[in-house]
Design a protein around this motif. Structure first.
Motif, PDB file in Angstrom:
ATOM      1  N   THR A 271      -2.439 -41.761  -0.027  1.00  0.00           N
ATOM      2  CA  THR A 271      -1.866 -43.117  -0.037  1.00  0.00           C
ATOM      3  C   THR A 271      -2.372 -43.976   1.114  1.00  0.00           C
ATOM      4  O   THR A 271      -2.150 -45.183   1.118  1.00  0.00           O
ATOM      5  CB  THR A 271      -0.338 -43.031   0.036  1.00  0.00           C
TER       6      THR A 271
ATOM      7  N   GLN B 134       3.483 -36.782 -10.336  1.00  0.00           N
ATOM      8  CA  GLN B 134       3.066 -36.999 -11.716  1.00  0.00           C
ATOM      9  C   GLN B 134       1.765 -37.788 -11.827  1.00  0.00           C
ATOM     10  O   GLN B 134       0.943 -37.512 -12.708  1.00  0.00           O
ATOM     11  CB  GLN B 134       4.168 -37.727 -12.476  1.00  0.00           C
ATOM     12  N   THR B 135       1.572 -38.766 -10.951  1.00  0.00           N
ATOM     13  CA  THR B 135       0.428 -39.671 -11.090  1.00  0.00           C
ATOM     14  C   THR B 135      -0.748 -39.317 -10.191  1.00  0.00           C
ATOM     15  O   THR B 135      -1.876 -39.740 -10.463  1.00  0.00           O
ATOM     16  CB  THR B 135       0.860 -41.115 -10.782  1.00  0.00           C
ATOM     17  N   MET B 136      -0.508 -38.551  -9.127  1.00  0.00           N
ATOM     18  CA  MET B 136      -1.584 -38.203  -8.185  1.00  0.00           C
ATOM     19  C   MET B 136      -1.555 -36.702  -7.894  1.00  0.00           C
ATOM     20  O   MET B 136      -1.275 -36.273  -6.775  1.00  0.00           O
ATOM     21  CB  MET B 136      -1.441 -39.009  -6.888  1.00  0.00           C
ATOM     22  N   PRO B 137      -1.827 -35.885  -8.895  1.00  0.00           N
ATOM     23  CA  PRO B 137      -1.759 -34.437  -8.678  1.00  0.00           C
ATOM     24  C   PRO B 137      -2.776 -33.920  -7.677  1.00  0.00           C
ATOM     25  O   PRO B 137      -2.617 -32.814  -7.142  1.00  0.00           O
ATOM     26  CB  PRO B 137      -2.011 -33.859 -10.082  1.00  0.00           C
TER      27      PRO B 137
ATOM     28  N   THR C 237       7.010 -39.544  -8.342  1.00  0.00           N
ATOM     29  CA  THR C 237       5.979 -40.407  -8.925  1.00  0.00           C
ATOM     30  C   THR C 237       4.593 -39.950  -8.514  1.00  0.00           C
ATOM     31  O   THR C 237       3.668 -39.891  -9.330  1.00  0.00           O
ATOM     32  CB  THR C 237       6.207 -41.864  -8.493  1.00  0.00           C
ATOM     33  N   LEU C 238       4.440 -39.593  -7.228  1.00  0.00           N
ATOM     34  CA  LEU C 238       3.145 -39.120  -6.751  1.00  0.00           C
ATOM     35  C   LEU C 238       2.786 -37.784  -7.389  1.00  0.00           C
ATOM     36  O   LEU C 238       1.621 -37.522  -7.691  1.00  0.00           O
ATOM     37  CB  LEU C 238       3.167 -38.993  -5.227  1.00  0.00           C
TER      38      LEU C 238
ATOM     39  N   ARG D 284      -5.596 -44.166  -2.865  1.00  0.00           N
ATOM     40  CA  ARG D 284      -5.062 -43.553  -4.085  1.00  0.00           C
ATOM     41  C   ARG D 284      -6.110 -43.416  -5.189  1.00  0.00           C
ATOM     42  O   ARG D 284      -5.805 -43.530  -6.369  1.00  0.00           O
ATOM     43  CB  ARG D 284      -3.869 -44.352  -4.609  1.00  0.00           C
ATOM     44  N   GLN D 285      -7.315 -43.136  -4.807  1.00  0.00           N
ATOM     45  CA  GLN D 285      -8.363 -42.914  -5.806  1.00  0.00           C
ATOM     46  C   GLN D 285      -8.402 -41.440  -6.198  1.00  0.00           C
ATOM     47  O   GLN D 285      -8.165 -40.556  -5.384  1.00  0.00           O
ATOM     48  CB  GLN D 285      -9.732 -43.329  -5.253  1.00  0.00           C
ATOM     49  N   GLY D 286      -8.716 -41.202  -7.473  1.00  0.00           N
ATOM     50  CA  GLY D 286      -8.837 -39.839  -7.953  1.00  0.00           C
ATOM     51  C   GLY D 286     -10.130 -39.193  -7.494  1.00  0.00           C
ATOM     52  O   GLY D 286     -10.961 -39.820  -6.822  1.00  0.00           O
TER      53      GLY D 286
END
Length: 302
Positions: free
Chosen positions: A82, A262-265, A259-260, A69-71
């Motif tokens: 994930t 919003q937080t992991m586009p 959630t994904l 889950r790194q940007g």
């Protein structure tokens, strides 16, 4: 006394030989900026996916538990999912699958449609009625429903996707080829060939298929875009390409959690952009081919 020539090297009073229909079509296509841009973009997409092993820095299914889950970063240009898999690599390799499904499914639909459309138009009578009524029935069934049924019977797979799309999309090409065949059936050279003993299959191979090739090419190009969208939809619903093999559809499926989103586009933006760009490029090419083959809608050949 010798005749003088013009600056273009032509003898006065004589017209230059006209270009072939193929050359004129290519010129019309070249004047369509959107079609040319679509062809360039599509070529880039195909090239990038083919060169995925050389471009991607990581294997598409390699799991890195230290990078979950790194940007986006220098190590992982599009971030990781994930499971710690590189999104950039998966996007490239997923393009291979989506384009392959689209191409093979469209080719299957065009092949079946061309054969049945030629038979329908050439034989007429009960064959025409049966094939056209079958086309009406097939077109009444949504492709996703057919994929759902086949996936429920034999399980989701790429083969199920290609089969379902090919079985449900052939009526479009079939109607096009039938129309071409009906326009050719009463031509003198067709009747002369029949009088000389030519079989229907020889007529289809030598006369009907070559005449139907330009409009069928346009239909096939648009069918590729349709097939890519169907593959994406089916894989997003879990009815198509199965993980861990990546496709643009199941990559979007991995990011369907709110959630994904919003937080992991970076999980859904790359495959989403890839789908939009590829489908638009194919559609622009198809529109350009349509206008090049049949310029009547754009004011003729200019």
């Amino acid at each position: 006394m010798t005749a003088t020539t013009t600056t273009a090297g032509q003898v006065p009073g004589k017209r230059a030989p006209s270009a072939s229909p193929r050359v004129r079509a290519l010129r019309r296509f070249g004047r369509n900026r959107m079609a040319v841009a679509g062809a360039v973009v599509l070529g880039v997409v195909v090239l990038v996916t083919l060169l995925a092993p050389l471009i991607a820095r990581h294997p598409p299914n390699a799991v890195d538990l230290d990078a979950v889950r790194q940007g986006p970063s220098w190590e992982h240009w599009f971030g990781t999912d994930t499971s710690g898999r590189d999104v950039f690599a998966r996007t490239l390799y997923a393009g291979r699958v989506s384009l392959l499904v689209g191409l093979i499914a469209a080719l299957a639909a065009i092949t079946v449609g061309t054969l049945l459309g030629a038979v329908s138009g050439l034989f007429g009578g009960w064959a025409d009625n049966v094939i056209m009524r079958a086309a009406d029935i097939v077109m009444s069934f949504p492709t996703v429903v057919v994929i759902l049924v086949l996936a429920g019977i034999v399980g989701p797979s790429m083969t199920v996707l290609i089969t379902a799309i090919g079985l449900t999309q052939w009526p479009v090409a079939g109607r096009v080829v039938r129309g071409v065949t009906l326009s050719l059936r009463d031509r003198e050279y067709i009747q002369a060939s029949e009088a000389a003993g030519a079989t229907p299959w020889w007529l289809i191979r030598k006369h009907i298929v070559p005449a139907a090739l330009p409009p069928v090419t346009v239909t096939g190009t648009l069918a590729v875009a349709q097939a890519i969208m169907l593959e994406t939809t089916a894989s997003f619903l879990g009815l198509g390409v199965r993980p861990p093999q990546a496709s643009w559809g199941n990559m979007l499926n991995d990011a369907q959690n709110l959630t994904l989103i919003q937080t992991m586009p970076w999980l859904w933006i790359p495959p989403g952009i890839a789908i939009v760009v590829t489908v638009l490029a194919v559609n622009f090419v198809g529109d350009g081919l349509r206008d090049a083959v049949n310029p009547a809608g754009r004011g003729g050949d200019r």
